[in-house]
Design a protein around this motif. Sequence first.
Motif, PDB file in Angstrom:
ATOM      1  N   ARG A  35     -44.889   8.851 -13.771  1.00  0.00           N
ATOM      2  CA  ARG A  35     -43.640   9.182 -13.071  1.00  0.00           C
ATOM      3  C   ARG A  35     -42.961   7.892 -12.624  1.00  0.00           C
ATOM      4  O   ARG A  35     -43.609   6.991 -12.123  1.00  0.00           O
ATOM      5  CB  ARG A  35     -43.957  10.036 -11.823  1.00  0.00           C
ATOM      6  N   ARG A  36     -41.655   7.782 -12.848  1.00  0.00           N
ATOM      7  CA  ARG A  36     -40.931   6.573 -12.432  1.00  0.00           C
ATOM      8  C   ARG A  36     -39.686   6.960 -11.638  1.00  0.00           C
ATOM      9  O   ARG A  36     -39.173   8.069 -11.766  1.00  0.00           O
ATOM     10  CB  ARG A  36     -40.454   5.730 -13.631  1.00  0.00           C
ATOM     11  N   SER A  37     -39.217   6.018 -10.838  1.00  0.00           N
ATOM     12  CA  SER A  37     -37.916   6.189 -10.193  1.00  0.00           C
ATOM     13  C   SER A  37     -36.860   5.917 -11.259  1.00  0.00           C
ATOM     14  O   SER A  37     -36.866   4.844 -11.864  1.00  0.00           O
ATOM     15  CB  SER A  37     -37.757   5.191  -9.050  1.00  0.00           C
ATOM     16  N   ARG A  41     -33.171   5.208 -12.627  1.00  0.00           N
ATOM     17  CA  ARG A  41     -31.924   4.596 -12.132  1.00  0.00           C
ATOM     18  C   ARG A  41     -30.809   4.601 -13.159  1.00  0.00           C
ATOM     19  O   ARG A  41     -29.722   4.087 -12.890  1.00  0.00           O
ATOM     20  CB  ARG A  41     -32.206   3.168 -11.660  1.00  0.00           C
ATOM     21  N   CYS A  70     -34.833   9.859  -8.161  1.00  0.00           N
ATOM     22  CA  CYS A  70     -35.034   8.653  -7.347  1.00  0.00           C
ATOM     23  C   CYS A  70     -34.658   8.974  -5.893  1.00  0.00           C
ATOM     24  O   CYS A  70     -33.639   9.636  -5.645  1.00  0.00           O
ATOM     25  CB  CYS A  70     -34.167   7.512  -7.877  1.00  0.00           C
ATOM     26  N   TRP A  71     -35.507   8.519  -4.990  1.00  0.00           N
ATOM     27  CA  TRP A  71     -35.199   8.660  -3.559  1.00  0.00           C
ATOM     28  C   TRP A  71     -33.930   7.859  -3.274  1.00  0.00           C
ATOM     29  O   TRP A  71     -33.842   6.679  -3.650  1.00  0.00           O
ATOM     30  CB  TRP A  71     -36.355   8.108  -2.717  1.00  0.00           C
ATOM     31  N   ALA A  72     -32.967   8.483  -2.621  1.00  0.00           N
ATOM     32  CA  ALA A  72     -31.683   7.805  -2.389  1.00  0.00           C
ATOM     33  C   ALA A  72     -31.714   7.101  -1.034  1.00  0.00           C
ATOM     34  O   ALA A  72     -31.058   7.515  -0.067  1.00  0.00           O
ATOM     35  CB  ALA A  72     -30.540   8.811  -2.484  1.00  0.00           C
ATOM     36  N   GLY A  73     -32.506   6.021  -0.984  1.00  0.00           N
ATOM     37  CA  GLY A  73     -32.732   5.320   0.273  1.00  0.00           C
ATOM     38  C   GLY A  73     -31.475   4.705   0.868  1.00  0.00           C
ATOM     39  O   GLY A  73     -31.301   4.704   2.090  1.00  0.00           O
ATOM     40  N   LEU A  74     -30.601   4.183  -0.005  1.00  0.00           N
ATOM     41  CA  LEU A  74     -29.388   3.536   0.528  1.00  0.00           C
ATOM     42  C   LEU A  74     -28.482   4.572   1.184  1.00  0.00           C
ATOM     43  O   LEU A  74     -27.916   4.332   2.259  1.00  0.00           O
ATOM     44  CB  LEU A  74     -28.653   2.803  -0.599  1.00  0.00           C
ATOM     45  N   TYR A 116     -34.000  13.699   3.772  1.00  0.00           N
ATOM     46  CA  TYR A 116     -33.848  12.651   2.744  1.00  0.00           C
ATOM     47  C   TYR A 116     -33.019  13.178   1.587  1.00  0.00           C
ATOM     48  O   TYR A 116     -33.161  14.334   1.201  1.00  0.00           O
ATOM     49  CB  TYR A 116     -35.221  12.176   2.224  1.00  0.00           C
ATOM     50  N   ARG A 171     -49.981  -1.767 -10.333  1.00  0.00           N
ATOM     51  CA  ARG A 171     -49.876  -1.514  -8.890  1.00  0.00           C
ATOM     52  C   ARG A 171     -51.081  -2.147  -8.201  1.00  0.00           C
ATOM     53  O   ARG A 171     -52.089  -2.423  -8.845  1.00  0.00           O
ATOM     54  CB  ARG A 171     -49.872   0.003  -8.594  1.00  0.00           C
TER      55      ARG A 171
HETATM   56  C1  FMN Z   1     -38.228   6.310   0.607  1.00  0.00           C
HETATM   57  C2  FMN Z   1     -37.761   5.657  -0.674  1.00  0.00           C
HETATM   58  C3  FMN Z   1     -36.447   5.209  -0.783  1.00  0.00           C
HETATM   59  C4  FMN Z   1     -35.999   4.636  -1.975  1.00  0.00           C
HETATM   60  N1  FMN Z   1     -34.687   4.289  -2.101  1.00  0.00           N
HETATM   61  C5  FMN Z   1     -34.232   3.808  -3.287  1.00  0.00           C
HETATM   62  C6  FMN Z   1     -32.839   3.525  -3.472  1.00  0.00           C
HETATM   63  O1  FMN Z   1     -31.996   3.707  -2.590  1.00  0.00           O
HETATM   64  N2  FMN Z   1     -32.434   3.036  -4.672  1.00  0.00           N
HETATM   65  C7  FMN Z   1     -33.323   2.830  -5.691  1.00  0.00           C
HETATM   66  O2  FMN Z   1     -32.888   2.399  -6.760  1.00  0.00           O
HETATM   67  N3  FMN Z   1     -34.648   3.105  -5.554  1.00  0.00           N
HETATM   68  C8  FMN Z   1     -35.121   3.608  -4.382  1.00  0.00           C
HETATM   69  N4  FMN Z   1     -36.447   3.930  -4.240  1.00  0.00           N
HETATM   70  C9  FMN Z   1     -37.369   3.753  -5.362  1.00  0.00           C
HETATM   71  C10 FMN Z   1     -38.377   2.600  -5.149  1.00  0.00           C
HETATM   72  O3  FMN Z   1     -37.707   1.378  -5.316  1.00  0.00           O
HETATM   73  C11 FMN Z   1     -39.516   2.803  -6.171  1.00  0.00           C
HETATM   74  O4  FMN Z   1     -40.279   3.920  -5.772  1.00  0.00           O
HETATM   75  C12 FMN Z   1     -40.429   1.599  -6.293  1.00  0.00           C
HETATM   76  O5  FMN Z   1     -39.726   0.487  -6.781  1.00  0.00           O
HETATM   77  C13 FMN Z   1     -41.589   1.896  -7.247  1.00  0.00           C
HETATM   78  O6  FMN Z   1     -41.123   2.344  -8.503  1.00  0.00           O
HETATM   79  P1  FMN Z   1     -41.605   3.747  -9.092  1.00  0.00           P
HETATM   80  O7  FMN Z   1     -41.135   4.825  -8.148  1.00  0.00           O
HETATM   81  O8  FMN Z   1     -40.972   3.870 -10.434  1.00  0.00           O
HETATM   82  O9  FMN Z   1     -43.096   3.721  -9.160  1.00  0.00           O
HETATM   83  C14 FMN Z   1     -36.913   4.483  -3.070  1.00  0.00           C
HETATM   84  C15 FMN Z   1     -38.225   4.937  -2.929  1.00  0.00           C
HETATM   85  C16 FMN Z   1     -38.643   5.543  -1.774  1.00  0.00           C
HETATM   86  C17 FMN Z   1     -40.054   6.088  -1.684  1.00  0.00           C
END
Ligand code: FMN
Length: 269
Positions: free
Chosen positions: A86-88, A90, A215-219, A244, A261
């Motif tokens: 599983r990957r984030s 983008r 992808c988690w939208a942290g921003l 979230y 990792r």
């Molecule tokens: C709480 C949280 C917030 C995140 N916010 C962002 C974000 O705003 N933009 C983004 O591109 N990735 C975001 N990510 C993704 C992380 O950067 C990513 O999980 C990390 O680099 C590891 O990559 P992977 O999820 O593919 O294993 C977020 C992840 C988490 C858990």
Amino acid sequence: MNKTFNSDLCSKCGNCALNCVMGLIEMKDFPEMPGPEAFCNQCGHCEAICPSGAINLDGLAKGDYMDNSERTLIAPEQLGFHMKFRRSIRNYDRKPVEKEKLEEIFDMVRYAPSAGNGQPLEWTVFTDPEKIKEIAGNVVEWMRDMVNQKSPLNEMIPFSPMVEAWDNGMDPILRDAPCLVVAHAPEYNKMAVTDGVIALTHLDLALPSFGMGGCWAGLLNIACNQHHPLKEMMEIPPENAMIYPFMIGYPKYEYQRIPGRNEPNIVWK
Ligand SMILES: Cc1cc2nc3c(=O)[nH]c(=O)nc-3n(C[C@H](O)[C@H](O)[C@H](O)COP(=O)(O)O)c2cc1C
């Protein structure tokens, strides 16, 4: 809510009593609930674990009945691969996310554990690209204001390059995702944040089985915490706290391998 014990079917195995989270069921000649039903959190474990189907909880949406013989366990290697792969995501394909598929996914996600089986989550799902762009644009407007401010956030987030990327037609905030889901719950429920994060993690893990990713939208989350108009713009009910936001879509690129990792940091006692 009514819990009925069918004494004709009951084999008196006591599994219901042993598995009741609140210890409300007593095993006498038959299982009984002598205490106040109000403490029952309606988790349905007694009904689900009964080998003879002798317990019936009405007032609950019926869970799926599954004969144990029909159950297929996922092999550890398969599950491990699924979790590690599983990957984030983008970069998303333009293809919209189908409502029916999202409904199937949320049908799985609703089974995520929640404190006291409270199930407090509410979801808002955006699939209109214009609206998603408007939300991302609003985050960028907040970032534009942040560029010249003395805030610790400036050391964590590269505001200037992000604003510049947006001005050049890119979306560094919501990555042009075709779908955005937001988990929220009543503000007074202080346990709901953990429940929301767990449910979103289930969602994140379910997506690849549907050919999707997210992808988690942290921003967006940080901006929402700092910049109140965003919550209104996303029409999150005023009495609810946002937990979230999470982007969803079909990945544009395929990952070829699993990245490295850290080793798990465990103290064995
Ligand atoms: C709480 C949280 C917030 C995140 N916010 C962002 C974000 O705003 N933009 C983004 O591109 N990735 C975001 N990510 C993704 C992380 O950067 C990513 O999980 C990390 O680099 C590891 O990559 P992977 O999820 O593919 O294993 C977020 C992840 C988490 C858990």
